[in-house]
Design an enzyme around this catalytic site. Sequence first.
Site, short mmCIF file in Angstrom:
data_model
loop_
_atom_site.label_atom_id
_atom_site.label_comp_id
_atom_site.label_asym_id
_atom_site.label_seq_id
_atom_site.Cartn_x
_atom_site.Cartn_y
_atom_site.Cartn_z
N LYS A 118 0.82 -1.22 0.00
CA LYS A 118 0.00 0.00 0.00
C LYS A 118 0.85 1.27 0.00
CE LYS A 118 -4.08 -2.04 2.19
NZ LYS A 118 -3.58 -3.42 2.21
N GLU A 202 -3.27 6.51 8.67
CA GLU A 202 -3.99 7.48 7.86
C GLU A 202 -5.24 7.95 8.59
OE1 GLU A 202 -4.65 5.30 4.26
OE2 GLU A 202 -6.59 4.53 4.94
N HIS A 237 -15.04 -5.75 7.37
CA HIS A 237 -14.30 -5.11 6.28
C HIS A 237 -14.31 -5.95 5.00
CE1 HIS A 237 -12.83 -2.12 9.11
NE2 HIS A 237 -12.41 -3.08 9.89
N ARG A 294 -6.05 -8.29 -9.79
CA ARG A 294 -6.67 -9.57 -10.15
C ARG A 294 -8.13 -9.32 -10.51
NH1 ARG A 294 -9.83 -9.99 -5.69
NH2 ARG A 294 -8.95 -9.34 -3.70
#
Length: 502
Positions: A118, A202, A237, A294
Amino acid sequence: MKKITKLLVANRGEIALRVLRSAKEMGLQTVAIYSEADRNALHVRYADEAVCVGPPASKDSYLRGDKILEVCRQLGVDAIHPGYGFLSENAEFARMVTEAGLIFVGPSPEAMNLMGDKLSAKQAVKAYNIPLVPGTDEAISDVEEAKRIAATVGFPILIKASAGGGGKGMRIVNSAEDFEEQMQLAINEATSAFGDGSVFIEKFVTGPRHIEIQVLGDEHGNIVHLFERECSIQRRHQKVIEEAPSSVLTPELRAEMGRCAVDVARACNYTGAGTVEFLLDDQHNFYFLEMNTRLQVEHPVTEQITGLDLVKEQIKVAQGLPLAFAQEDLSITGHALELRVYAEDPQNNFLPDIGTLTTYVRPQGPGVRVDDGFEQGMEIPIYYDPMIAKLVTFGATREEAIARMLRAIDEYQITGIETTLGFGRYVLQHPAFVSGNFDTNFIRDHFPADALKPAAPDEATARLAAVLTAMLLTEKKPATPAAADAPAATGSAWKRNRLGAR
C-alpha cells in the site's frame, strides 16, 4: 500473438467453474486442479482434465506453485488463470510461470509488487495527483513518533498493515490513550497474517462509502475503465452486497474517479483486469485506497451493465491482443446487484456455519444469474472460504434489480446450514439501502442482533395457540404397548422434527 490452446485454472469452486466456462466458449482445452477435499467438486467434473495437487489444506494444495507448474509440464498447458485468492496476487508465482515459458493470465510481477504494498502504491500514484487520505507516506514502527503523527492528522485514525488486506492488521483508534495498544495489536496481526509487520497511519474517514472502479489494460498501452461498483455493505471489512452503478455518483464524479483509476493503472503499466478502490466521504470527496491486481469476486455486476466477459478479455490481453474498444465505446446499461451467499449465521456475528447442503435449489427466471460451485448433497468444506454462491440480478433500473433480487432470494432454497440470504433480504428492504443513504457502517447502524428472528405472535394468535395447546393436552388416547415402553418425548413435534432434520 501468443497463442493459448490449453488453460489451467489454479483455483477452485465458483471462480474456477466460471473461468472454465469462458475458456470453453473460446475453444480452449481446460485443466482443473483440486485438493483431496474437492475430489467431487463441480469444477473438477467440468474441466477436460483434472489433477489432484495435494491434501485439503490450501498450503499443501492450492498454494503449491511448484506442483501446479509440474502439472502444466505433464499436460502440455500453455497458460494459467489464477482466479482470485490463493496465488492470484503472488508476484513470485507469476514470475515462476513466465520463467517456465507459460502465460500468466494477469498483470506483470512488477505491477503486482508495486500495487501489493500500500505504501509503494501511494508513492507510485502521487505523480498523477491522485487524491490520498492524509497520513504517513512510509511504514512506521516507532510508537512515540507514530503518536505525534496521529495527533497531527487528527483522531480517529486508522492503523493499517502495509502488506495485506481483508481487514487483517487494521485498527481504528479514537484517542491517544488507546494508540499504543492498538498499534502493537495491528503489528502483531500483520506479522501473523502476512509475515510483514509494517504498518502505516492514515486519517479515518467516518461514514465512508466504498467505491471501486474496474480497469482493463493491454500490452499496447491502452487502458480503459468499466465504471464503478458500490461495495459498502460489508461485514468485518469484507463485502457482502455489491451493485453497479453506484446510486450516489453523479456523471461528473463518475468520470473523474474513472480518470483517476486509469491513471493508477498507468502508474504501474497495468495489463489485464484490475480494480482501483476508493473511499468516498459524506461530502463526495474521494481518496485512493488500494489496487487489487486480479479479477474481483464481484466482477459479474460489471459484466451485466457493460455486456463484456471479463475473463475472455483477460485471456485476449494475455495473448497480446489489443483491446477491441476505447473508452468512448463503453456505456452503462441497466443496473446489477450481487449478494454473496455465504455459509454464515448473520445472527451470530456472521460466523461460518459449515455443514451439508441438505436442500439446494437455485433461483431462475429473467435477470437472474447464479455463479456457484455446489449442488444438493455436497458439504461446505471447512478448509476454505465459506462462500456458496454469488447471486446476481440485473434490471433496467435499480428498483427492478432490487425487486428481482428479492424474488430470487425467496426462490433460493438452501437447508442444512445458515446462510446470508436472510441478511440480503433485510438489507434490500431497508429504507437506508432503498434510498441509497448508507455507508460501510450499515451493519453497525441498521442491523440489530435480533433483526432476523421471527416476529412474536400478536395477542389474538397467542390466545388461540394457548387454547389449542390446552385441548391437545387434555385429549385422551389409549396407549399402545410400544408407546408405554418408550421414554417420554419432550418439546413440540415441530421442534423434534426440526432438530431431527438438522
